[in-house]
Design a protein around this motif. Structure first.
Motif, PDB file in Angstrom:
ATOM      1  N   ALA A 142       0.823  -1.362   0.089  1.00  0.00           N
ATOM      2  CA  ALA A 142       0.062   0.071   0.034  1.00  0.00           C
ATOM      3  C   ALA A 142       0.815   1.217  -0.114  1.00  0.00           C
ATOM      4  N   ALA A 143       2.101   1.333   0.783  1.00  0.00           N
ATOM      5  CA  ALA A 143       2.943   2.473   0.854  1.00  0.00           C
ATOM      6  C   ALA A 143       3.587   2.771  -0.476  1.00  0.00           C
ATOM      7  N   THR A 144       3.705   1.418  -1.517  1.00  0.00           N
ATOM      8  CA  THR A 144       4.518   1.650  -2.534  1.00  0.00           C
ATOM      9  C   THR A 144       3.071   2.284  -3.809  1.00  0.00           C
ATOM     10  N   ILE A 145       2.137   2.111  -3.648  1.00  0.00           N
ATOM     11  CA  ILE A 145       1.022   2.524  -4.220  1.00  0.00           C
ATOM     12  C   ILE A 145       0.823   3.997  -3.756  1.00  0.00           C
ATOM     13  N   ALA A 146       0.762   4.146  -2.856  1.00  0.00           N
ATOM     14  CA  ALA A 146       0.243   5.565  -2.145  1.00  0.00           C
ATOM     15  C   ALA A 146       1.336   6.789  -2.463  1.00  0.00           C
ATOM     16  N   ALA A 147       2.761   6.027  -2.829  1.00  0.00           N
ATOM     17  CA  ALA A 147       3.564   7.147  -3.278  1.00  0.00           C
ATOM     18  C   ALA A 147       3.554   7.436  -4.696  1.00  0.00           C
ATOM     19  N   ASN A 148       2.625   6.984  -5.299  1.00  0.00           N
ATOM     20  CA  ASN A 148       2.543   7.200  -6.872  1.00  0.00           C
ATOM     21  C   ASN A 148       1.464   8.501  -7.012  1.00  0.00           C
ATOM     22  N   GLY A 149       1.272   8.886  -8.238  1.00  0.00           N
ATOM     23  CA  GLY A 149       0.288   9.732  -8.655  1.00  0.00           C
ATOM     24  C   GLY A 149      -1.032   9.499  -8.405  1.00  0.00           C
ATOM     25  N   PRO A 150      -1.858  10.055  -7.430  1.00  0.00           N
ATOM     26  CA  PRO A 150      -3.300   9.586  -7.164  1.00  0.00           C
ATOM     27  C   PRO A 150      -4.118   9.587  -8.310  1.00  0.00           C
ATOM     28  N   LEU A 151      -4.065  10.594  -9.238  1.00  0.00           N
ATOM     29  CA  LEU A 151      -4.906  10.437 -10.465  1.00  0.00           C
ATOM     30  C   LEU A 151      -4.629   9.189 -11.213  1.00  0.00           C
ATOM     31  N   ALA A 152      -3.241   9.433 -11.541  1.00  0.00           N
ATOM     32  CA  ALA A 152      -2.653   8.081 -12.419  1.00  0.00           C
ATOM     33  C   ALA A 152      -3.125   6.736 -11.762  1.00  0.00           C
ATOM     34  N   VAL A 153      -2.985   6.533 -10.486  1.00  0.00           N
ATOM     35  CA  VAL A 153      -3.233   5.513  -9.823  1.00  0.00           C
ATOM     36  C   VAL A 153      -5.048   4.970 -10.156  1.00  0.00           C
ATOM     37  N   ALA A 154      -5.737   6.077  -9.916  1.00  0.00           N
ATOM     38  CA  ALA A 154      -7.121   5.797 -10.072  1.00  0.00           C
ATOM     39  C   ALA A 154      -7.635   5.313 -11.398  1.00  0.00           C
ATOM     40  N   ALA A 155      -6.844   6.150 -12.529  1.00  0.00           N
ATOM     41  CA  ALA A 155      -7.282   5.871 -13.756  1.00  0.00           C
ATOM     42  C   ALA A 155      -6.808   4.667 -14.028  1.00  0.00           C
ATOM     43  N   SER A 156      -5.600   4.138 -13.735  1.00  0.00           N
ATOM     44  CA  SER A 156      -4.975   2.715 -14.113  1.00  0.00           C
ATOM     45  C   SER A 156      -5.752   1.829 -13.655  1.00  0.00           C
ATOM     46  N   LYS A 157      -5.969   1.705 -12.282  1.00  0.00           N
ATOM     47  CA  LYS A 157      -7.194   0.670 -11.849  1.00  0.00           C
ATOM     48  C   LYS A 157      -8.539   0.916 -12.575  1.00  0.00           C
ATOM     49  N   GLY A 158      -8.998   1.997 -12.798  1.00  0.00           N
ATOM     50  CA  GLY A 158     -10.328   1.831 -13.681  1.00  0.00           C
ATOM     51  C   GLY A 158     -10.177   1.120 -14.949  1.00  0.00           C
ATOM     52  N   ILE A 159      -8.988   1.490 -15.790  1.00  0.00           N
ATOM     53  CA  ILE A 159      -8.947   0.826 -17.070  1.00  0.00           C
ATOM     54  C   ILE A 159      -8.638  -0.893 -17.173  1.00  0.00           C
ATOM     55  N   VAL A 160      -7.749  -1.089 -16.069  1.00  0.00           N
ATOM     56  CA  VAL A 160      -7.429  -2.475 -15.839  1.00  0.00           C
ATOM     57  C   VAL A 160      -8.922  -3.236 -15.559  1.00  0.00           C
ATOM     58  N   ARG A 161      -9.613  -2.599 -14.778  1.00  0.00           N
ATOM     59  CA  ARG A 161     -10.877  -3.257 -14.202  1.00  0.00           C
ATOM     60  C   ARG A 161     -12.083  -3.330 -15.373  1.00  0.00           C
ATOM     61  N   ASP A 162     -11.996  -2.233 -16.109  1.00  0.00           N
ATOM     62  CA  ASP A 162     -13.159  -2.057 -17.005  1.00  0.00           C
ATOM     63  C   ASP A 162     -12.842  -2.387 -18.683  1.00  0.00           C
ATOM     64  N   SER A 163     -11.715  -2.438 -18.592  1.00  0.00           N
ATOM     65  CA  SER A 163     -11.218  -3.010 -20.230  1.00  0.00           C
ATOM     66  C   SER A 163     -11.322  -4.480 -20.398  1.00  0.00           C
ATOM     67  N   TRP A 164     -11.768  -5.216 -19.418  1.00  0.00           N
ATOM     68  CA  TRP A 164     -11.946  -6.674 -19.585  1.00  0.00           C
ATOM     69  C   TRP A 164     -12.458  -7.181 -20.917  1.00  0.00           C
ATOM     70  N   LEU A 165     -13.616  -6.544 -21.307  1.00  0.00           N
ATOM     71  CA  LEU A 165     -14.170  -6.945 -22.654  1.00  0.00           C
ATOM     72  C   LEU A 165     -14.384  -5.965 -23.700  1.00  0.00           C
ATOM     73  N   TRP A 166     -13.424  -5.052 -23.762  1.00  0.00           N
ATOM     74  CA  TRP A 166     -13.370  -3.859 -24.640  1.00  0.00           C
ATOM     75  C   TRP A 166     -12.934  -4.479 -26.018  1.00  0.00           C
TER      76      TRP A 166
END
Length: 253
Positions: free
Chosen positions: A189-213
């Motif tokens: 969690a500390a490794t994740i929290a050290a990264n850009g929050p906007l980039a983290v949220a966008a990356s999570k969203g894409i990984v989850r939502d792109s499953w069947l794109w």
């Protein structure tokens, strides 16, 4: 907030602990609603970057509280599903820290998180068929997408669990640790929290939502997730910090 769930925060990380150790953290409706409330807080507070979901007393979650079930209670939080998390996800990452058993709804709750850290002695399974039930909180739907189909079928039909090491070898678990899972989850969690929050949220969203794109629509569908990131103050701060050889000072905008 129910006393069946404990919530603390430190250094941008929200820790959510299912607190029914005498019942092996079997899920109740009150606990599910408390977890959902904690996830709302995760998304609402800019200072929070990541969450850890774990269980008290050396076990993660043994599934649904069967005594409550016999009384007509379902351990769900509205449309958010079992444990307040299996039918939706917050924008920010959630790590499951699994000690002991993650069984039935407990396994479904773990795989509803974005990452899973487990103690070497942890066990994962969906034993619902042994009780005449079905893993309807996502187990029989998501496991065939996360595991080889034949193994997912075996887990669903036998109800027998697998070890943490086996789950790791199959990619269901990110890290296996000899110590308490919470310690390794905090490091992740500390490794994740050290990264850009906007980039983290966008990356999570894409990984989850792109499953069947569809392959030919990936760039088009991805664009809304990332357009604001590339023009953000954080993007410029990240570039400046790299050039100046210092840690970024993220603003989340």
């Amino acid at each position: 907030m129910s006393d069946e769930v404990l919530v603390t925060d430190a250094d941008g990380i929200l820790e959510v602990t299912i607190n029914r150790p005498e019942q092996r953290n079997a899920m109740t409706k009150a606990a599910a609603e408390a977890i959902a409330e904690a996830m709302d807080r995760l998304d609402a507070e800019p200072a929070l970057r990541c969450a850890i979901l774990t269980g008290a007393g050396g076990t993660f979650c043994a599934g649904m509280d069967l005594k409550g079930f016999l009384k007509g209670e379902l351990p769900v939080a509205g449309e958010r599903g079992f444990g307040g998390l299996t039918s939706w996800t917050p924008k920010k990452p959630v790590i499951a820290a699994v000690d002991g058993h993650a069984l039935a709804g407990g396994l479904e709750l773990a795989i509803a998180c974005d990452l899973v850290v487990a103690n070497v002695n942890a066990r994962f399974g969906i034993p619902e068929v042994k009780r005449g039930l079905v893993a309807g909180g996502g187990g029989v739907v998501h496991l065939p997408r996360l595991l080889p189909r034949q193994l997912a079928m075996e887990l669903a039909l036998t109800g027998d669990p697998i070890t943490a090491q086996r789950a790791y070898d199959l990619g269901l678990v990110n890290r296996v640790t000899d110590g308490p899972a919470i310690a390794a989850a905090r490091e992740l969690a500390a490794t994740i929290a050290a990264n850009g929050p906007l980039a983290v949220a966008a990356s999570k969203g894409i990984v989850r939502d792109s499953w069947l794109w569809p392959a030919d629509e990936i760039n088009t569908l991805q664009a809304p997730y990332i357009a604001h990131v590339f023009v953000s103050e954080d993007a410029r701060e990240g570039a400046r910090a790299f050039a100046e050889k210092r840690k970024p000072n993220w603003q989340g905008r």
